[in-house]
Design a protein around this motif. Structure first.
Motif, PDB file in Angstrom:
ATOM      1  N   PRO A  59      53.933  70.331 -25.775  1.00 33.36           N
ATOM      2  CA  PRO A  59      54.034  68.858 -25.804  1.00 33.36           C
ATOM      3  C   PRO A  59      54.369  68.261 -24.441  1.00 33.36           C
ATOM      4  CG  PRO A  59      55.140  69.785 -27.707  1.00 33.36           C
ATOM      5  CD  PRO A  59      54.779  70.939 -26.812  1.00 33.36           C
ATOM      6  N   VAL A  60      55.195  68.975 -23.661  1.00 36.00           N
ATOM      7  CA  VAL A  60      55.542  68.491 -22.318  1.00 36.00           C
ATOM      8  C   VAL A  60      54.297  68.439 -21.441  1.00 36.00           C
ATOM      9  CG1 VAL A  60      56.936  68.943 -20.272  1.00 36.00           C
ATOM     10  CG2 VAL A  60      57.872  69.415 -22.540  1.00 36.00           C
ATOM     11  N   ILE A  61      53.443  69.448 -21.576  1.00 41.47           N
ATOM     12  CA  ILE A  61      52.205  69.487 -20.807  1.00 41.47           C
ATOM     13  C   ILE A  61      51.233  68.405 -21.272  1.00 41.47           C
ATOM     14  CG2 ILE A  61      50.183  70.899 -20.262  1.00 41.47           C
ATOM     15  CD1 ILE A  61      51.976  73.370 -20.586  1.00 41.47           C
ATOM     16  N   CYS A  62      51.147  68.216 -22.592  1.00 45.05           N
ATOM     17  CA  CYS A  62      50.163  67.294 -23.157  1.00 45.05           C
ATOM     18  C   CYS A  62      50.490  65.824 -22.881  1.00 45.05           C
ATOM     19  CB  CYS A  62      50.046  67.504 -24.665  1.00 45.05           C
ATOM     20  SG  CYS A  62      49.299  69.087 -25.124  1.00 45.05           S
ATOM     21  N   VAL A  63      51.757  65.530 -22.627  1.00 45.21           N
ATOM     22  CA  VAL A  63      52.171  64.134 -22.427  1.00 45.21           C
ATOM     23  C   VAL A  63      51.413  63.495 -21.273  1.00 45.21           C
ATOM     24  CG1 VAL A  63      54.106  62.736 -21.583  1.00 45.21           C
ATOM     25  CG2 VAL A  63      54.436  64.271 -23.507  1.00 45.21           C
ATOM     26  N   ARG A  64      51.077  64.256 -20.260  1.00 46.21           N
ATOM     27  CA  ARG A  64      50.397  63.695 -19.080  1.00 46.21           C
ATOM     28  C   ARG A  64      49.025  63.145 -19.442  1.00 46.21           C
ATOM     29  NH1 ARG A  64      49.599  68.571 -15.010  1.00 46.21           N
ATOM     30  NH2 ARG A  64      48.733  66.858 -13.778  1.00 46.21           N
ATOM     31  N   TRP A  65      48.400  63.671 -20.526  1.00 46.32           N
ATOM     32  CA  TRP A  65      47.075  63.193 -20.943  1.00 46.32           C
ATOM     33  C   TRP A  65      47.145  62.155 -22.055  1.00 46.32           C
ATOM     34  CZ3 TRP A  65      47.024  68.911 -20.867  1.00 46.32           C
ATOM     35  CH2 TRP A  65      46.568  69.416 -19.648  1.00 46.32           C
ATOM     36  N   THR A  66      48.296  62.017 -22.674  1.00 44.98           N
ATOM     37  CA  THR A  66      48.385  61.131 -23.845  1.00 44.98           C
ATOM     38  C   THR A  66      49.189  59.867 -23.582  1.00 44.98           C
ATOM     39  OG1 THR A  66      50.342  62.321 -24.645  1.00 44.98           O
ATOM     40  CG2 THR A  66      48.206  63.088 -25.432  1.00 44.98           C
ATOM     41  N   ASN A  67      49.714  59.723 -22.368  1.00 47.28           N
ATOM     42  CA  ASN A  67      50.550  58.559 -22.061  1.00 47.28           C
ATOM     43  C   ASN A  67      49.763  57.350 -21.569  1.00 47.28           C
ATOM     44  OD1 ASN A  67      53.139  58.922 -22.840  1.00 47.28           O
ATOM     45  ND2 ASN A  67      53.888  59.667 -20.869  1.00 47.28           N
ATOM     46  N   GLY A  68      48.464  57.497 -21.377  1.00 46.71           N
ATOM     47  CA  GLY A  68      47.657  56.418 -20.829  1.00 46.71           C
ATOM     48  C   GLY A  68      47.322  55.365 -21.866  1.00 46.71           C
ATOM     49  N   PRO A  69      46.435  54.445 -21.502  1.00 47.71           N
ATOM     50  CA  PRO A  69      46.081  53.349 -22.407  1.00 47.71           C
ATOM     51  C   PRO A  69      45.206  53.778 -23.584  1.00 47.71           C
ATOM     52  CG  PRO A  69      44.790  53.218 -20.393  1.00 47.71           C
ATOM     53  CD  PRO A  69      45.796  54.313 -20.195  1.00 47.71           C
ATOM     54  N   ARG A  70      44.589  54.972 -23.490  1.00 45.70           N
ATOM     55  CA  ARG A  70      43.689  55.425 -24.566  1.00 45.70           C
ATOM     56  C   ARG A  70      44.053  56.854 -24.984  1.00 45.70           C
ATOM     57  NH1 ARG A  70      37.620  54.256 -22.967  1.00 45.70           N
ATOM     58  NH2 ARG A  70      37.379  54.147 -25.217  1.00 45.70           N
ATOM     59  N   PRO A  71      45.159  57.016 -25.679  1.00 46.84           N
ATOM     60  CA  PRO A  71      45.616  58.370 -26.026  1.00 46.84           C
ATOM     61  C   PRO A  71      44.670  59.136 -26.948  1.00 46.84           C
ATOM     62  CG  PRO A  71      46.942  56.700 -27.147  1.00 46.84           C
ATOM     63  CD  PRO A  71      46.096  55.990 -26.141  1.00 46.84           C
ATOM     64  N   LEU A  72      43.849  58.415 -27.731  1.00 40.43           N
ATOM     65  CA  LEU A  72      42.959  59.125 -28.649  1.00 40.43           C
ATOM     66  C   LEU A  72      41.809  59.835 -27.929  1.00 40.43           C
ATOM     67  CD1 LEU A  72      42.686  56.869 -31.833  1.00 40.43           C
ATOM     68  CD2 LEU A  72      44.078  58.900 -31.447  1.00 40.43           C
ATOM     69  N   VAL A  73      41.602  59.540 -26.649  1.00 41.79           N
ATOM     70  CA  VAL A  73      40.619  60.302 -25.878  1.00 41.79           C
ATOM     71  C   VAL A  73      41.063  61.762 -25.788  1.00 41.79           C
ATOM     72  CG1 VAL A  73      39.561  60.586 -23.606  1.00 41.79           C
ATOM     73  CG2 VAL A  73      39.810  58.299 -24.593  1.00 41.79           C
ATOM     74  N   ALA A  74      42.370  61.964 -25.616  1.00 40.91           N
ATOM     75  CA  ALA A  74      42.917  63.326 -25.597  1.00 40.91           C
ATOM     76  C   ALA A  74      42.781  63.974 -26.972  1.00 40.91           C
ATOM     77  CB  ALA A  74      44.383  63.295 -25.167  1.00 40.91           C
ATOM     78  N   PHE A  75      42.943  63.176 -28.024  1.00 40.33           N
ATOM     79  CA  PHE A  75      42.749  63.669 -29.392  1.00 40.33           C
ATOM     80  C   PHE A  75      41.340  64.226 -29.551  1.00 40.33           C
ATOM     81  CE2 PHE A  75      41.433  63.054 -33.784  1.00 40.33           C
ATOM     82  CZ  PHE A  75      42.505  63.534 -34.505  1.00 40.33           C
ATOM     83  N   LEU A  76      40.360  63.466 -29.078  1.00 38.79           N
ATOM     84  CA  LEU A  76      38.967  63.906 -29.182  1.00 38.79           C
ATOM     85  C   LEU A  76      38.706  65.168 -28.361  1.00 38.79           C
ATOM     86  CD1 LEU A  76      36.724  60.707 -29.143  1.00 38.79           C
ATOM     87  CD2 LEU A  76      36.896  62.439 -30.928  1.00 38.79           C
ATOM     88  N   ALA A  77      39.404  65.319 -27.249  1.00 37.15           N
ATOM     89  CA  ALA A  77      39.226  66.514 -26.424  1.00 37.15           C
ATOM     90  C   ALA A  77      39.706  67.768 -27.151  1.00 37.15           C
ATOM     91  CB  ALA A  77      39.980  66.357 -25.108  1.00 37.15           C
ATOM     92  N   GLY A  78      40.694  67.610 -28.035  1.00 34.09           N
ATOM     93  CA  GLY A  78      41.202  68.761 -28.774  1.00 34.09           C
ATOM     94  C   GLY A  78      40.257  69.253 -29.846  1.00 34.09           C
TER      95      GLY A  78
END
Length: 200
Positions: A59-78
Motif C-alpha cells: 500500500p505504501v508503494i501504491c499510494v504514489r499512483w493512487t493519490n492523483g486526480p484520477r485514482p481509478l486509472v491505477a485500478f484499471l492498471a491492476g
C-alpha cells in the motif's frame, strides 16, 4: 437509498460488483490445486509471513499512483496484471506437476504479484471513494461503497468453487477451463467497462 439513485453511483456499483469476476477461479483454487499437484502445505505456510509483510509494504508503494486526480486509472492498471496471472498460474501448475518442490519460488512470485495487483486495485478504489464521498456524511458513502466492493469480491470465488467439479471430466481439468472462462470474461469486461471507469 437516495445515494443509490444517482446514476454515477449505480455505474460505480456495477463496476465494483463485476470487476473481480475474472479472478474468481485463481483466488478460489490456486492453493488447492498447487497442493493437489505436489506443493507441500508447509511451503504455503512458509509464504504467509512474506505475504503479510507485502500487505504492509505494497500500500505504501501504491499510494504514489493512487493519490492523483484520477485514482481509478491505477485500478484499471491492476486488472490486466491480474488477468495475465491466469495463464501464468496454469503454466505454473503444469510445471509444478512435473517438478514438485523446486517450483515453490514460482508459487511465491505468483502470490506476490497477485498481492501487488490486488493492493493496487484496492488502494485506488479507496482513494476514489474518499475523493467522491460527501464530507457531510462521508462515513455513509464509504460504508456503502465498501459493502458493494466486498460483495463484488466474494461471489466470484464462491461461484468458481461451486462449478469446478461440474467442469471437471476425464478429459478436462475444471480449474483450467474456469481460468480460460475467467480470462475471456476479464477481457470482455475491460473492453466494455474501461470507458465507464474513465468517465467516472
Amino acid at each position: 437509498a437516495r445515494t443509490l439513485k444517482l446514476k454515477p453511483v449505480r455505474r460505480l456499483c456495477i463496476v465494483l460488483l463485476t470487476c473481480k469476476a475474472a479472478f474468481g477461479a485463481a483466488d478460489a483454487a490456486t492453493s488447492l490445486k498447487a497442493v493437489e499437484y505436489g506443493l507441500p502445505k508447509e511451503d504455503i505456510a512458509y509464504l504467509s509471513p512474506l505475504l503479510l509483510a507485502a500487505s504492509v509494504l505494497f500500500p505504501v508503494i501504491c499510494v504514489r499512483w493512487t493519490n492523483g486526480p484520477r485514482p481509478l486509472v491505477a485500478f484499471l492498471a491492476g486488472v490486466p496484471l491480474r488477468l495475465l496471472l491466469n495463464p501464468l498460474t496454469w503454466g505454473y501448475l503444469i510445471y509444478l506437476k512435473s517438478q514438485g518442490r523446486r517450483a515453490f519460488f514460482f508459487f511465491a512470485l505468483l502470490s506476490l504479484l497477485r498481492e501487488f495487483a490486488s493492493t493496487l486495485m484496492f488502494v485506488s478504489q479507496m482513494s476514489f471513494f474518499a475523493r467522491i464521498a460527501d464530507p457531510d456524511f462521508g462515513g455513509t458513502y464509504m460504508t456503502l461503497l465498501n459493502t458493494v466492493a466486498n460483495l463484488g469480491g466474494k461471489w466470484p470465488p464462491s461461484l468458481a468453487l461451486y462449478f469446478i467439479d461440474g467442469f471437471t471430466t476425464s478429459q478436462t481439468d475444471g480449474f483450467a477451463l474456469e481460468l480460460l472462462i475467467c480470462s475471456i470474461l476479464g477481457i470482455v469486461w475491460l473492453v466494455i467497462v474501461a470507458p465507464i471507469i474513465y468517465h467516472l
